[in-house]
Design a protein around this motif. Sequence first.
Motif, PDB file in Angstrom:
ATOM      1  N   PRO A 187     -59.428 -41.869  22.271  1.00  0.00           N
ATOM      2  CA  PRO A 187     -58.002 -41.874  21.929  1.00  0.00           C
ATOM      3  C   PRO A 187     -57.356 -40.586  22.412  1.00  0.00           C
ATOM      4  CG  PRO A 187     -59.404 -42.288  20.003  1.00  0.00           C
ATOM      5  CD  PRO A 187     -60.295 -41.802  21.092  1.00  0.00           C
ATOM      6  N   TRP A 188     -56.063 -40.642  22.655  1.00  0.00           N
ATOM      7  CA  TRP A 188     -55.341 -39.407  22.944  1.00  0.00           C
ATOM      8  C   TRP A 188     -55.661 -38.388  21.850  1.00  0.00           C
ATOM      9  CZ3 TRP A 188     -52.337 -36.883  26.441  1.00  0.00           C
ATOM     10  CH2 TRP A 188     -51.941 -37.585  27.588  1.00  0.00           C
ATOM     11  N   PRO A 189     -55.993 -37.149  22.222  1.00  0.00           N
ATOM     12  CA  PRO A 189     -56.419 -36.175  21.211  1.00  0.00           C
ATOM     13  C   PRO A 189     -55.268 -35.599  20.388  1.00  0.00           C
ATOM     14  CG  PRO A 189     -56.403 -35.170  23.379  1.00  0.00           C
ATOM     15  CD  PRO A 189     -56.113 -36.634  23.594  1.00  0.00           C
ATOM     16  N   VAL A 190     -54.031 -35.834  20.813  1.00  0.00           N
ATOM     17  CA  VAL A 190     -52.856 -35.352  20.099  1.00  0.00           C
ATOM     18  C   VAL A 190     -51.813 -36.473  20.087  1.00  0.00           C
ATOM     19  CG1 VAL A 190     -53.166 -32.884  20.583  1.00  0.00           C
ATOM     20  CG2 VAL A 190     -51.997 -34.344  22.254  1.00  0.00           C
ATOM     21  N   PRO A 191     -50.865 -36.448  19.148  1.00  0.00           N
ATOM     22  CA  PRO A 191     -49.800 -37.456  19.172  1.00  0.00           C
ATOM     23  C   PRO A 191     -48.975 -37.324  20.450  1.00  0.00           C
ATOM     24  CG  PRO A 191     -49.869 -36.313  17.047  1.00  0.00           C
ATOM     25  CD  PRO A 191     -50.760 -35.552  17.977  1.00  0.00           C
ATOM     26  N   VAL A 192     -48.676 -38.459  21.078  1.00  0.00           N
ATOM     27  CA  VAL A 192     -47.887 -38.448  22.311  1.00  0.00           C
ATOM     28  C   VAL A 192     -46.842 -39.548  22.252  1.00  0.00           C
ATOM     29  CG1 VAL A 192     -49.684 -37.440  23.777  1.00  0.00           C
ATOM     30  CG2 VAL A 192     -49.552 -39.927  23.510  1.00  0.00           C
ATOM     31  N   GLU A 193     -45.802 -39.370  23.057  1.00  0.00           N
ATOM     32  CA  GLU A 193     -44.749 -40.372  23.157  1.00  0.00           C
ATOM     33  C   GLU A 193     -44.333 -40.498  24.620  1.00  0.00           C
ATOM     34  OE1 GLU A 193     -40.190 -41.268  21.627  1.00  0.00           O
ATOM     35  OE2 GLU A 193     -41.411 -39.772  20.600  1.00  0.00           O
ATOM     36  N   ASN A 194     -44.835 -41.520  25.263  1.00  0.00           N
ATOM     37  CA  ASN A 194     -44.468 -41.857  26.632  1.00  0.00           C
ATOM     38  C   ASN A 194     -44.829 -40.766  27.645  1.00  0.00           C
ATOM     39  OD1 ASN A 194     -43.575 -43.708  28.497  1.00  0.00           O
ATOM     40  ND2 ASN A 194     -41.732 -44.174  27.332  1.00  0.00           N
ATOM     41  N   VAL A 195     -46.111 -40.585  27.837  1.00  0.00           N
ATOM     42  CA  VAL A 195     -46.627 -39.661  28.853  1.00  0.00           C
ATOM     43  C   VAL A 195     -46.750 -40.414  30.174  1.00  0.00           C
ATOM     44  CG1 VAL A 195     -48.585 -38.267  29.583  1.00  0.00           C
ATOM     45  CG2 VAL A 195     -47.884 -38.280  27.181  1.00  0.00           C
ATOM     46  N   GLU A 196     -46.069 -39.934  31.201  1.00  0.00           N
ATOM     47  CA  GLU A 196     -46.174 -40.535  32.533  1.00  0.00           C
ATOM     48  C   GLU A 196     -46.826 -39.586  33.532  1.00  0.00           C
ATOM     49  OE1 GLU A 196     -42.445 -42.147  33.824  1.00  0.00           O
ATOM     50  OE2 GLU A 196     -42.551 -43.804  32.388  1.00  0.00           O
ATOM     51  N   ALA A 197     -47.242 -38.403  33.072  1.00  0.00           N
ATOM     52  CA  ALA A 197     -47.758 -37.398  33.993  1.00  0.00           C
ATOM     53  C   ALA A 197     -48.961 -36.700  33.375  1.00  0.00           C
ATOM     54  CB  ALA A 197     -46.664 -36.372  34.308  1.00  0.00           C
ATOM     55  N   SER A 198     -50.078 -36.699  34.087  1.00  0.00           N
ATOM     56  CA  SER A 198     -51.240 -35.918  33.660  1.00  0.00           C
ATOM     57  C   SER A 198     -52.035 -35.517  34.889  1.00  0.00           C
ATOM     58  CB  SER A 198     -52.115 -36.701  32.678  1.00  0.00           C
ATOM     59  OG  SER A 198     -52.735 -37.802  33.311  1.00  0.00           O
ATOM     60  N   GLU A 199     -52.842 -34.477  34.733  1.00  0.00           N
ATOM     61  CA  GLU A 199     -53.645 -33.967  35.850  1.00  0.00           C
ATOM     62  C   GLU A 199     -54.818 -33.181  35.295  1.00  0.00           C
ATOM     63  OE1 GLU A 199     -54.538 -34.460  38.589  1.00  0.00           O
ATOM     64  OE2 GLU A 199     -53.846 -33.134  40.175  1.00  0.00           O
ATOM     65  N   VAL A 200     -55.885 -33.087  36.098  1.00  0.00           N
ATOM     66  CA  VAL A 200     -57.049 -32.266  35.764  1.00  0.00           C
ATOM     67  C   VAL A 200     -57.213 -31.211  36.841  1.00  0.00           C
ATOM     68  CG1 VAL A 200     -59.529 -32.234  35.350  1.00  0.00           C
ATOM     69  CG2 VAL A 200     -58.161 -34.183  34.556  1.00  0.00           C
ATOM     70  N   ARG A 203     -42.349 -37.806  29.405  1.00  0.00           N
ATOM     71  CA  ARG A 203     -41.241 -37.980  30.338  1.00  0.00           C
ATOM     72  C   ARG A 203     -39.900 -37.546  29.746  1.00  0.00           C
ATOM     73  NH1 ARG A 203     -40.364 -44.539  30.972  1.00  0.00           N
ATOM     74  NH2 ARG A 203     -38.863 -44.816  29.278  1.00  0.00           N
ATOM     75  N   ALA A 204     -39.758 -37.583  28.405  1.00  0.00           N
ATOM     76  CA  ALA A 204     -38.589 -37.035  27.719  1.00  0.00           C
ATOM     77  C   ALA A 204     -37.268 -37.577  28.263  1.00  0.00           C
ATOM     78  CB  ALA A 204     -38.604 -35.510  27.791  1.00  0.00           C
ATOM     79  N   GLU A 205     -37.169 -38.904  28.319  1.00  0.00           N
ATOM     80  CA  GLU A 205     -35.984 -39.530  28.922  1.00  0.00           C
ATOM     81  C   GLU A 205     -34.684 -39.093  28.257  1.00  0.00           C
ATOM     82  OE1 GLU A 205     -34.313 -43.875  30.369  1.00  0.00           O
ATOM     83  OE2 GLU A 205     -36.358 -43.655  29.625  1.00  0.00           O
ATOM     84  N   SER A 206     -33.711 -38.721  29.098  1.00  0.00           N
ATOM     85  CA  SER A 206     -32.351 -38.311  28.704  1.00  0.00           C
ATOM     86  C   SER A 206     -32.323 -36.984  27.959  1.00  0.00           C
ATOM     87  CB  SER A 206     -31.669 -39.396  27.864  1.00  0.00           C
ATOM     88  OG  SER A 206     -31.587 -40.625  28.577  1.00  0.00           O
ATOM     89  N   LEU A 207     -33.467 -36.303  27.871  1.00  0.00           N
ATOM     90  CA  LEU A 207     -33.510 -34.993  27.234  1.00  0.00           C
ATOM     91  C   LEU A 207     -33.440 -33.897  28.302  1.00  0.00           C
ATOM     92  CD1 LEU A 207     -36.277 -35.592  24.530  1.00  0.00           C
ATOM     93  CD2 LEU A 207     -33.782 -35.679  24.242  1.00  0.00           C
ATOM     94  N   ARG A 232     -35.352 -38.259  33.624  1.00  0.00           N
ATOM     95  CA  ARG A 232     -36.681 -38.016  33.079  1.00  0.00           C
ATOM     96  C   ARG A 232     -37.221 -36.737  33.715  1.00  0.00           C
ATOM     97  NH1 ARG A 232     -38.668 -44.349  33.860  1.00  0.00           N
ATOM     98  NH2 ARG A 232     -37.234 -45.214  32.280  1.00  0.00           N
ATOM     99  N   PRO A 233     -37.333 -35.642  32.945  1.00  0.00           N
ATOM    100  CA  PRO A 233     -37.678 -34.337  33.528  1.00  0.00           C
ATOM    101  C   PRO A 233     -39.009 -34.306  34.286  1.00  0.00           C
ATOM    102  CG  PRO A 233     -36.798 -34.048  31.324  1.00  0.00           C
ATOM    103  CD  PRO A 233     -36.968 -35.523  31.518  1.00  0.00           C
ATOM    104  N   ILE A 234     -40.052 -34.984  33.751  1.00  0.00           N
ATOM    105  CA  ILE A 234     -41.344 -35.016  34.449  1.00  0.00           C
ATOM    106  C   ILE A 234     -41.961 -36.402  34.291  1.00  0.00           C
ATOM    107  CG2 ILE A 234     -43.706 -34.151  34.553  1.00  0.00           C
ATOM    108  CD1 ILE A 234     -42.765 -31.421  33.814  1.00  0.00           C
ATOM    109  N   VAL A 235     -42.176 -37.086  35.421  1.00  0.00           N
ATOM    110  CA  VAL A 235     -42.812 -38.403  35.409  1.00  0.00           C
ATOM    111  C   VAL A 235     -44.119 -38.422  36.209  1.00  0.00           C
ATOM    112  CG1 VAL A 235     -40.656 -39.635  35.025  1.00  0.00           C
ATOM    113  CG2 VAL A 235     -41.405 -39.182  37.370  1.00  0.00           C
ATOM    114  N   ALA A 236     -44.474 -37.320  36.847  1.00  0.00           N
ATOM    115  CA  ALA A 236     -45.729 -37.245  37.597  1.00  0.00           C
ATOM    116  C   ALA A 236     -46.105 -35.790  37.783  1.00  0.00           C
ATOM    117  CB  ALA A 236     -45.604 -37.937  38.957  1.00  0.00           C
ATOM    118  N   LEU A 237     -47.416 -35.527  37.820  1.00  0.00           N
ATOM    119  CA  LEU A 237     -47.938 -34.174  38.008  1.00  0.00           C
ATOM    120  C   LEU A 237     -49.160 -34.209  38.913  1.00  0.00           C
ATOM    121  CD1 LEU A 237     -47.988 -32.714  34.360  1.00  0.00           C
ATOM    122  CD2 LEU A 237     -46.653 -31.773  36.268  1.00  0.00           C
TER     123      LEU A 237
END
Length: 319
Positions: free
Chosen positions: A153-166, A180-184, A220-225
């Motif tokens: 499971p996601w290790p922390v609470p999340v709301e609409n993550v569209e970007a992650s990287e290792v 993604r923080a839409e409209s923020l 959406r400030p960040i949708v990919a990383l």
Amino acid sequence: MNAHNTNTGSLKLSFVVIALSTAMLMGCATKIPAHHQGVACASTLPNLSGLAWVEDDLFIGVHDAKRNSEKYYWPRISLVRLPTSELEGVAWQSLDLKFPGPDGPSSDLESASRIPGGKGFLFAESGQEGEGARRIFFAVYRHGTLNIESQVPWPVPVENVEASEVFQVGQQLVFLYAERAESLPSTKLRWATLSLNPLEFGAFKEVTYEGVDPVGKGARPIVALTVDTDGFIYSVSAYDSGNDDGPFRSVVWRIGKMIADENGNPQVELDEGKRLATLDGLKVESIAVRESDKSGKQVYVGTDDEHYGGIIRLLPSVP
């Protein structure tokens, strides 16, 4: 393209081109009404919500098929091959993978990450409200096959993550993500150390990223990383009108660097940001860096253009 699990999840790469015509026809047939049969699909590449480079001209793409919608039977994860002198156009093949655990196939996969050192890939569900799916999958690619080895499971609470990287800092793997923080006006870049066996995350740290362009409603400030081998962080911001026909708009940025602090701990160091590309009319949702002795450092983006399907494109050289 049925998402039910019927095999070990392995696909020989030699089958990618052979199966291409069938995959294309299946993709079109599910979308074209019977009275329009015989009309060709202009785009056959599914929407790319996440992208990771594998090797040579091969990428892995993930798709945001939902568990409780008409998209249930759409592909979840695909192999995507760039055009070559022998093959015009992008070739792709959906993978019929076995997802571990009782919850079945993925729902709303929105990001794919290549783990440095050839150690595999992470695929993350967005955690979008209403989807009821908040999982991260660890997959290994060996000898032309991809298999999902584990999930958490996601290790922390999340709301609409569209970007992650290792990324790797010293000898330590680091997991980086952003909602993604839409409209923020801003979002948080969050990161933690990562272990693979078992799949575990350390304590998360965060820094605020202020959106520059686009901004306002639908932005959406960040949708990919993605992060290159020098530690430079690339991100994508996007505008979605809320209509699956568009209009859309995307901007690709280099926003800072992942470094080691004075104690050797991973740290995100943001800067003023450098605009690498503006793509009017396209909704980019995935980004990957291909680095090789032959091609140098190349940045590829993939789109999720809703009714228009997806494309993958190489950006101009990164200065």
